[in-house]
Write a protein that holds these residues in place. Structure first.
Motif, PDB file in Angstrom:
ATOM      1  N   GLY A 177       0.760  -1.237   0.000  1.00  0.00           N
ATOM      2  CA  GLY A 177       0.000   0.000   0.000  1.00  0.00           C
ATOM      3  C   GLY A 177       0.790   1.285   0.000  1.00  0.00           C
ATOM      4  N   GLY A 178       2.110   1.230  -0.040  1.00  0.00           N
ATOM      5  CA  GLY A 178       2.876   2.461  -0.038  1.00  0.00           C
ATOM      6  C   GLY A 178       2.861   3.150  -1.384  1.00  0.00           C
ATOM      7  N   GLY A 179       3.566   4.295  -1.461  1.00  0.00           N
ATOM      8  CA  GLY A 179       3.664   5.006  -2.725  1.00  0.00           C
ATOM      9  C   GLY A 179       3.773   6.496  -2.540  1.00  0.00           C
ATOM     10  N   LEU A 180       3.573   7.192  -3.649  1.00  0.00           N
ATOM     11  CA  LEU A 180       3.666   8.646  -3.676  1.00  0.00           C
ATOM     12  C   LEU A 180       2.277   9.248  -3.505  1.00  0.00           C
ATOM     13  CD1 LEU A 180       5.224  11.310  -4.286  1.00  0.00           C
ATOM     14  CD2 LEU A 180       4.792  10.855  -6.721  1.00  0.00           C
ATOM     15  N   VAL A 181       2.172  10.209  -2.602  1.00  0.00           N
ATOM     16  CA  VAL A 181       0.884  10.846  -2.339  1.00  0.00           C
ATOM     17  C   VAL A 181       1.111  12.336  -2.115  1.00  0.00           C
ATOM     18  CG1 VAL A 181       0.997  10.331   0.124  1.00  0.00           C
ATOM     19  CG2 VAL A 181      -1.226  10.718  -0.939  1.00  0.00           C
ATOM     20  N   GLN A 182       0.154  13.136  -2.506  1.00  0.00           N
ATOM     21  CA  GLN A 182       0.277  14.585  -2.338  1.00  0.00           C
ATOM     22  C   GLN A 182      -0.041  14.996  -0.902  1.00  0.00           C
ATOM     23  OE1 GLN A 182      -2.507  15.926  -5.355  1.00  0.00           O
ATOM     24  NE2 GLN A 182      -0.814  16.359  -6.775  1.00  0.00           N
ATOM     25  N   PRO A 183       0.545  16.092  -0.454  1.00  0.00           N
ATOM     26  CA  PRO A 183       0.217  16.598   0.894  1.00  0.00           C
ATOM     27  C   PRO A 183      -1.285  16.839   1.031  1.00  0.00           C
ATOM     28  CG  PRO A 183       2.137  17.723   0.031  1.00  0.00           C
ATOM     29  CD  PRO A 183       1.596  16.893  -1.095  1.00  0.00           C
ATOM     30  N   GLY A 184      -1.795  16.478   2.209  1.00  0.00           N
ATOM     31  CA  GLY A 184      -3.213  16.655   2.488  1.00  0.00           C
ATOM     32  C   GLY A 184      -4.083  15.476   2.104  1.00  0.00           C
ATOM     33  N   ASN A 220       1.683  -3.494  15.660  1.00  0.00           N
ATOM     34  CA  ASN A 220       2.411  -2.256  15.935  1.00  0.00           C
ATOM     35  C   ASN A 220       2.930  -1.657  14.630  1.00  0.00           C
ATOM     36  OD1 ASN A 220       3.829  -0.508  17.917  1.00  0.00           O
ATOM     37  ND2 ASN A 220       5.680  -1.447  17.087  1.00  0.00           N
ATOM     38  N   TRP A 221       3.033  -0.319  14.589  1.00  0.00           N
ATOM     39  CA  TRP A 221       3.590   0.361  13.422  1.00  0.00           C
ATOM     40  C   TRP A 221       4.717   1.300  13.850  1.00  0.00           C
ATOM     41  CZ3 TRP A 221       2.086  -0.590   8.392  1.00  0.00           C
ATOM     42  CH2 TRP A 221       0.905  -1.349   8.223  1.00  0.00           C
ATOM     43  N   VAL A 222       5.791   1.278  13.081  1.00  0.00           N
ATOM     44  CA  VAL A 222       6.987   2.098  13.312  1.00  0.00           C
ATOM     45  C   VAL A 222       7.377   2.694  11.965  1.00  0.00           C
ATOM     46  CG1 VAL A 222       9.469   1.984  13.876  1.00  0.00           C
ATOM     47  CG2 VAL A 222       7.814   0.728  15.268  1.00  0.00           C
ATOM     48  N   ARG A 223       7.904   3.905  11.958  1.00  0.00           N
ATOM     49  CA  ARG A 223       8.369   4.501  10.710  1.00  0.00           C
ATOM     50  C   ARG A 223       9.785   5.005  10.838  1.00  0.00           C
ATOM     51  NH1 ARG A 223       4.672  10.044  10.228  1.00  0.00           N
ATOM     52  NH2 ARG A 223       5.622  11.158  12.003  1.00  0.00           N
ATOM     53  N   GLN A 224      10.401   5.215   9.671  1.00  0.00           N
ATOM     54  CA  GLN A 224      11.782   5.684   9.619  1.00  0.00           C
ATOM     55  C   GLN A 224      11.933   6.619   8.436  1.00  0.00           C
ATOM     56  OE1 GLN A 224      14.778   2.540   9.266  1.00  0.00           O
ATOM     57  NE2 GLN A 224      16.114   3.749  10.598  1.00  0.00           N
ATOM     58  N   THR A 278       6.856  11.474   5.260  1.00  0.00           N
ATOM     59  CA  THR A 278       7.639  10.666   4.326  1.00  0.00           C
ATOM     60  C   THR A 278       8.582   9.755   5.101  1.00  0.00           C
ATOM     61  OG1 THR A 278       7.548  12.280   2.533  1.00  0.00           O
ATOM     62  CG2 THR A 278       9.404  10.739   2.522  1.00  0.00           C
ATOM     63  N   ALA A 279       8.449   8.453   4.873  1.00  0.00           N
ATOM     64  CA  ALA A 279       9.233   7.480   5.642  1.00  0.00           C
ATOM     65  C   ALA A 279       8.989   6.083   5.096  1.00  0.00           C
ATOM     66  CB  ALA A 279       8.821   7.513   7.122  1.00  0.00           C
ATOM     67  N   VAL A 280       9.833   5.167   5.516  1.00  0.00           N
ATOM     68  CA  VAL A 280       9.532   3.749   5.383  1.00  0.00           C
ATOM     69  C   VAL A 280       8.708   3.363   6.606  1.00  0.00           C
ATOM     70  CG1 VAL A 280      10.468   1.414   5.338  1.00  0.00           C
ATOM     71  CG2 VAL A 280      11.596   3.245   4.046  1.00  0.00           C
ATOM     72  N   THR A 302       7.479  -0.459   3.837  1.00  0.00           N
ATOM     73  CA  THR A 302       6.935   0.117   2.613  1.00  0.00           C
ATOM     74  C   THR A 302       7.170   1.625   2.645  1.00  0.00           C
ATOM     75  OG1 THR A 302       4.987   0.191   1.165  1.00  0.00           O
ATOM     76  CG2 THR A 302       4.585   0.405   3.507  1.00  0.00           C
ATOM     77  N   LEU A 303       7.636   2.165   1.536  1.00  0.00           N
ATOM     78  CA  LEU A 303       7.973   3.587   1.465  1.00  0.00           C
ATOM     79  C   LEU A 303       6.739   4.408   1.143  1.00  0.00           C
ATOM     80  CD1 LEU A 303      10.074   5.891   1.430  1.00  0.00           C
ATOM     81  CD2 LEU A 303      10.444   5.358  -0.998  1.00  0.00           C
ATOM     82  N   VAL A 304       6.525   5.423   1.962  1.00  0.00           N
ATOM     83  CA  VAL A 304       5.487   6.415   1.706  1.00  0.00           C
ATOM     84  C   VAL A 304       6.183   7.747   1.463  1.00  0.00           C
ATOM     85  CG1 VAL A 304       3.551   7.684   2.695  1.00  0.00           C
ATOM     86  CG2 VAL A 304       3.774   5.213   3.096  1.00  0.00           C
ATOM     87  N   THR A 305       5.932   8.318   0.305  1.00  0.00           N
ATOM     88  CA  THR A 305       6.520   9.607  -0.048  1.00  0.00           C
ATOM     89  C   THR A 305       5.400  10.622  -0.192  1.00  0.00           C
ATOM     90  OG1 THR A 305       8.324   8.506  -1.246  1.00  0.00           O
ATOM     91  CG2 THR A 305       7.967  10.858  -1.684  1.00  0.00           C
ATOM     92  N   VAL A 306       5.467  11.662   0.633  1.00  0.00           N
ATOM     93  CA  VAL A 306       4.457  12.718   0.581  1.00  0.00           C
ATOM     94  C   VAL A 306       5.093  13.931  -0.091  1.00  0.00           C
ATOM     95  CG1 VAL A 306       2.832  14.129   1.876  1.00  0.00           C
ATOM     96  CG2 VAL A 306       3.468  11.836   2.715  1.00  0.00           C
ATOM     97  N   SER A 307       4.634  14.214  -1.289  1.00  0.00           N
ATOM     98  CA  SER A 307       5.248  15.287  -2.063  1.00  0.00           C
ATOM     99  C   SER A 307       4.275  15.758  -3.132  1.00  0.00           C
ATOM    100  CB  SER A 307       6.541  14.798  -2.719  1.00  0.00           C
ATOM    101  OG  SER A 307       7.071  15.781  -3.579  1.00  0.00           O
TER     102      SER A 307
END
Lengths: 116, 107
Positions: free
Chosen positions: A7-14, A34-38, A92-94, A110-115
């Motif tokens: 389910g990760g990916g590139l998503v716009q702010p908001g 549990n969920w942790v990010r980096q 933005t994090a793994v 999974t990488l989530v990039t907010v941009s």
């Protein structure tokens, strides 16, 4: 024991995004999820967890995500979810899921990039 | 929220040497809920120790955890080449937190 994330990916702010964590090889409903990010090049940050149904299925969140992120679980499908709303560039994090908070077993991340 | 401060930020040692990594909490860690993890690039963390001093399954006995209250230490008795990585402490009470990490690098 295996945890597989999606389910990760590139998503716009908001905007919103939902991550999934599917468990196998164990009785999913018996464990806190549990969920942790980096963030890139940074350390580990706890995001939140969901207790077992036997313990009320309640959730706890880090202050940085409280009110924006929601953790849920579907024990019939052995899936934990992290719903992320009102995403910010700082999110933005793994993202990793784990079985238990002091975790032996982790998802692959999974990488989530907010941009924009 | 308990803040965990790890020191040093970077530790430069040679294989065969002994490493001591420190983790100091801003509040007493309840019920000894203190764990240590090792992380290598591109991988999820690997738990080494939980409940301050209990080694996780499969962790070599050169890794040991100690401490109480607010001061904790992870000791690696004789460094192997595969031990060079980043190490994090974690308190796992109701509102878990991680330390900022110690990078163990080859001297």
């Amino acid at each position: 024991v295996q945890l597989v994330q999606s389910g990760g990916g590139l998503v716009q702010p908001g905007r919103s995004l939902t991550l999934s964590c599917t468990g196998s090889g164990f009785t999913f409903g018996d464990y806190i999820m549990n969920w942790v990010r980096q963030a890139p090049g940074k350390g580990l940050e706890w995001v939140g967890f969901i207790r077992t149904k036997a313990n009320g299925g309640t959730t706890e969140y880090a202050a940085s995500v409280k009110g924006r992120f929601t953790i849920s679980r579907d024990d019939s499908k052995s899936i934990a979810y992290l719903q992320m709303n009102s995403l910010e560039t700082e999110d933005t994090a793994v993202y990793y899921c784990s079985r238990r908070v002091a975790a032996t077993f982790w998802g692959q991340g999974t990488l989530v990039t907010v941009s924009s | 929220e308990s803040v965990l401060t790890q020191s040093p930020g970077t530790l430069s040692l040679s294989p065969g040497e002994r490493a001591a990594l420190s983790c100091r909490a801003s509040q007493t860690v309840s019920t000894n809920y203190l764990a240590w993890y090792q992380q290598k690039p591109g991988q999820p963390p690997r738990i080494l120790v939980y409940a301050v001093s209990t080694r996780a399954t499969g962790v070599p006995d050169r890794f040991s955890g100690s401490g109480s209250g607010t001061d904790f230490t992870l000791t690696i008795s004789r460094l192997e080449p595969e031990d060079f990585a980043v190490y994090y402490c974690q308190q796992y009470g109701t509102s878990p937190t991680f330390g900022q990490g110690t990078k163990l690098e080859i001297k």
